[in-house]
Design a protein around this motif. Structure first.
Motif: not given
Lengths: 277, 288
Positions: B71-73, B79-85
Motif C-alpha cells: 500500500g505504500q507508493s 522522499n527518504k521517509a517514504q523509502q524508509a517506510g
C-alpha cells in the motif's frame, strides 16, 4: 611428479575451540584435477587457505613443489598457487577486463612490453578476449568468473585452486567453467576444485572427501563417489543422473552399484528401456 | 481474492541516470504479486533480477513508473521517509549475507536491528530467541562468535537477523548459494514454513528444481524486461521462451526428453520422472 605433499597437517583457528583440520595427508600429482568435497564446516576452505599459504599449518608439513609452506616462503607459494573464490565481484580491481588481468602482472613487475601478449593469450583461453574493453562490473557472473580465472592464469601458477567458484553461477555458466577447467587440465595445469556438486566432482580425476576436519575418503573419483553412504553423509548436491537412479532404486528397480555420471546413467536407462538400436 | 502485496506499474530503473554512464537496469516492468505467495525470480546474471528486488525492497526509487509495496507508493519524486517506510516492512537477505555479520556473538548480531528500534529488553530477548529457533540454530552456539561457525550456520544466523524484524515480505537473493545439499533443503523447508505462516516470499534463484518444488509463481527476467510471469509449469513447458532467455530447463525435463516417448507430458521433478520410468521398467520386465 608431486606438486603438493601434505603430511599430518592440523590447523586450529586462533581462539577457536576445535581443530578445523586434523592429521591430513595429501599428495597431488602434476596435471591432476582433484575435487574436494564435504559439508559446510568440514574443513574444505581451511585446506584451500593452507595450500595457498593464506594460513600456516598449526602442526605438520606442506610442500608445494620443493617449497615448504612457511612464513619465509610466502612469496614463492603465492607465485605457484592461484586462487579463484566464490564471489568474482570481490576480486576485481581494474576498470576494464584487460586492466584487471594487467593488475597482477604489474604487481609482479612483468615488463610492460610483455604484458599485451600475456593478457591476450589468457583472455583467449577463457573466451573473453572480445570483452577486453568492457567493465568487469557489467559482465554476467559466469563471465566475471572466467575473467577472474584469466587474471590468475596470467601469473602462470603451477596450481589453480577454485573455492566453490561456481556456486553463484547459473547452470549454463557452470558448465562453461567446468569445460574450461577440463581443457586447462588437459594442457597440464594442476587443479583443485572445492565443490558441493556431484555433477562437477564427477569430472575430476580424484576426490578428497572431508568430514568434520578429517579425511573421510580419498582416491580415484569414481571409487570415492561409488560409496553411496559416504555420498549421502557429505550432503552433496546429487547429479541429476545419480538422483534419478537413487529414486529408481527406492522404487524397487535394481541399479548399478557403482557411480554413474549423468551421461552414463542416461545410457544405462536407455538400454534398460530398449531405446538403443 | 488475495490482496496485492507488490505492484509495479510501467517501472523503469536507469543506473547513473542523467550522466554519460547511464545504463538501463530494467524497462517498462508491470506485474502484481499477491500477498502470501511464493514467487521465484529467474533469469541470467545481468538480466535485471537484482535491480527488480532492490526496487521492491525500497533500496532504490524507480526512474519511471510507480512501485507500490503493501500500500505504500514509491516514485521518482518520493522522499527518504517514504523509502524508509518500505524498507522497514521488507526483509532482504542479500547474496552471501554472512559477509555482513559483525557482532561478537550470534545473539548480539541478531539483536542488532531490534536494539536500534528501541524495543524493550524483554521483547528483544523474546524475538531474538524466536528468530534463532525459527532457523533451527543450534542453541549451544548462541554465544559463539559468528566467525567460528560453518558457512551454513553463518547463513542461518544472518537470516535470523532479518527474520527478527518480522517482515511481511521476505526477499532472498540466491539463498542456497554455497550451501551443501542438506543445508539447502533445511533452508527451503524454513521458507516453506514462513510461506505457510503467511509471509510473502520472493526468491532469486538459478535452481529450477527448487522453483518447480516450492514456488507457486515464477517471474522470468531477460534483458531488463519481464519475459514471463505465471505458474512454473507453464514456463517450464515453454522451451522456446526459456532458450531465448538462456535458461536451461530443469534436469527432470532434460532427462525426460531423452528417456520418455516423444509427446509424453514431461515431469518437472526427478522424483516424478523416476516414478514414470519405474512403471515402464516394471512393465518391460513382465513382458519378458
Amino acid at each position: 611428479m608431486n606438486v603438493i605433499e601434505a603430511h599430518d597437517v592440523s590447523f586450529t583457528y586462533p581462539g577457536a575451540n576445535g581443530t578445523a583440520l586434523r592429521n591430513l595427508d595429501l599428495i597431488v600429482k602434476a596435471g591432476e584435477l582433484l575435487a574436494v568435497i564435504g559439508q559446510n564446516g568440514s574443513g574444505k576452505s581451511t585446506l584451500v587457505q593452507l595450500l595457498s599459504g593464506l594460513q600456516l599449518p598449526s602442526t605438520g608439513l606442506i610442500n608445494i613443489g620443493n617449497t615448504e609452506v612457511n612464513d619465509r616462503n610466502l612469496a614463492s607459494i603465492h607465485q605457484q598457487v592461484g586462487i579463484v573464490f566464490q564471489n568474482p565481484g570481490s576480486q576485481f580491481v581494474g576498470s576494464t577486463v584487460a586492466e584487471d588481468v594487467a593488475f597482477g602482472l604489474e604487481n609482479r613487475q612483468v615488463p610492460s612490453d610483455e604484458m599485451p601478449a600475456i593478457i591476450k593469450r589468457c583472455l583467449q583461453v577463457v573466451d573473453m578476449w572480445e570483452y577486453r574493453h568492457t567493465s568487469p562490473a557489467t559482465l554476467s557472473g559466469g563471465q566475471q568468473q572466467r575473467v577472474a580465472i584469466a587474471s590468475v592464469l596470467a601469473l602462470q601458477p603451477k596450481i589453480l585452486i577454485l573455492d566453490e567458484a561456481t556456486s553463484m553461477l547459473d547452470p549454463l555458466a557452470r558448465q562453461q567453467i567446468m569445460n574450461l577447467l577440463v581443457n586447462l587440465r588437459q594442457q597440464g595445469l594442476t587443479i583443485i576444485m572445492v565443490t558441493h556438486h556431484l555433477s562437477e566432482a564427477e569430472q575430476a580425476d580424484r576426490a578428497l572427501a572431508l568430514n568434520n576436519g578429517e579425511v573421510l575418503a580419498e582416491g580415484p573419483v569414481h571409487a570415492v563417489l561409488s560409496q553411496q553412504k559416504l555420498v549421502q553423509q557429505l550432503e552433496l548436491h546429487l547429479a541429476p543422473g545419480e538422483h534419478l537412479l537413487n529414486q529408481l532404486q527406492q522404487l524397487g528397480i535394481s541399479t548399478p552399484d557403482r557411480y554413474l555420471t549423468t551421461e552414463e546413467a542416461v545410457q544405462w536407462l536407455k538400454q534398460r528401456l530398449n531405446l538403443t538400436q | 481474492m488475495a490482496q496485492t502485496a507488490i505492484e509495479f506499474n510501467s517501472v523503469g530503473y536507469t543506473y547513473h541516470s542523467g550522466t554519460s554512464l547511464a545504463s538501463s537496469g530494467i524497462r517498462d516492468v508491470t506485474f502484481t504479486i499477491p500477498s502470501g505467495s511464493f514467487t521465484a525470480i529467474i533469469g541470467q546474471t545481468g538480466s535485471g533480477k537484482s535491480t527488480l528486488v532492490n526496487l521492491i525492497a525500497g533500496l532504490s526509487k524507480p526512474t519511471t513508473g510507480e512501485v507500490t509495496v503493501l500500500g505504500q507508493s514509491l516514485t521518482k519524486q518520493s522522499n527518504k521517509a517514504q523509502q524508509a517506510g518500505i524498507q522497514q516492512s521488507v526483509g532482504y537477505v542479500f547474496q552471501f549475507p554472512e559477509h555482513q555479520l559483525f557482532a561478537n556473538t550470534v545473539w548480539d548480531d541478531v539483536a542488532f536491528g531490534p536494539r536500534n528500534l528501541g524495543w524493550s529488553t524483554a521483547k528483544i530477548n523474546q524475538q531474538v530467541q524466536t528468530a534463532l529457533e525459527q532457523v533451527n540454530f543450534p542453541t549451544n552456539r548462541y554465544q559463539q562468535s559468528p566467525l567460528e561457525l560453518s558457512g551454513g550456520q553463518q547463513r542461518l544466523a544472518a537470516i535470523a537477523g532479518v527474520l527478527v524484524m518480522q517482515p511481511q515480505i521476505l526477499i532472498l537473493d540466491e539463498p542456497t548459494a554455497g550451501l551443501d545439499s542438506g543445508a539447502s533443503q533445511r533452508l527451503l523447508l524454513l521458507l516453506n514454513q514462513l510461506h505457510q505462516a503467511g509471509v510473502t516470499i520472493i526468491m532469486i534463484t538459478h535452481h529450477l528444481e527448487y522453483v518447480a518444488e516450492h514456488a507457486d509463481r515464477v517471474m522470468l527476467m531477460g534483458d531488463g524486461q519481464l519475459q514471463f510471469a505465471g505458474h512454473p509449469q507453464e514456463l517450464f513447458r515453454n522451451a522456446e521462451l526459456m532458450k531465448h532467455n538462456h535458461v536451461l530447463p530443469p534436469a527432470a525435463v532434460q532427462l525426460g526428453q531423452q528417456l520418455l516417448p516423444p509427446g509424453t507430458n514431461l515431469p518437472l521433478s526427478l522424483n516424478e520422472l523416476a516414478k514414470k520410468l519405474a512403471t515402464q521398467l516394471k512393465a518391460g520386465e513382465q513382458d519378458e
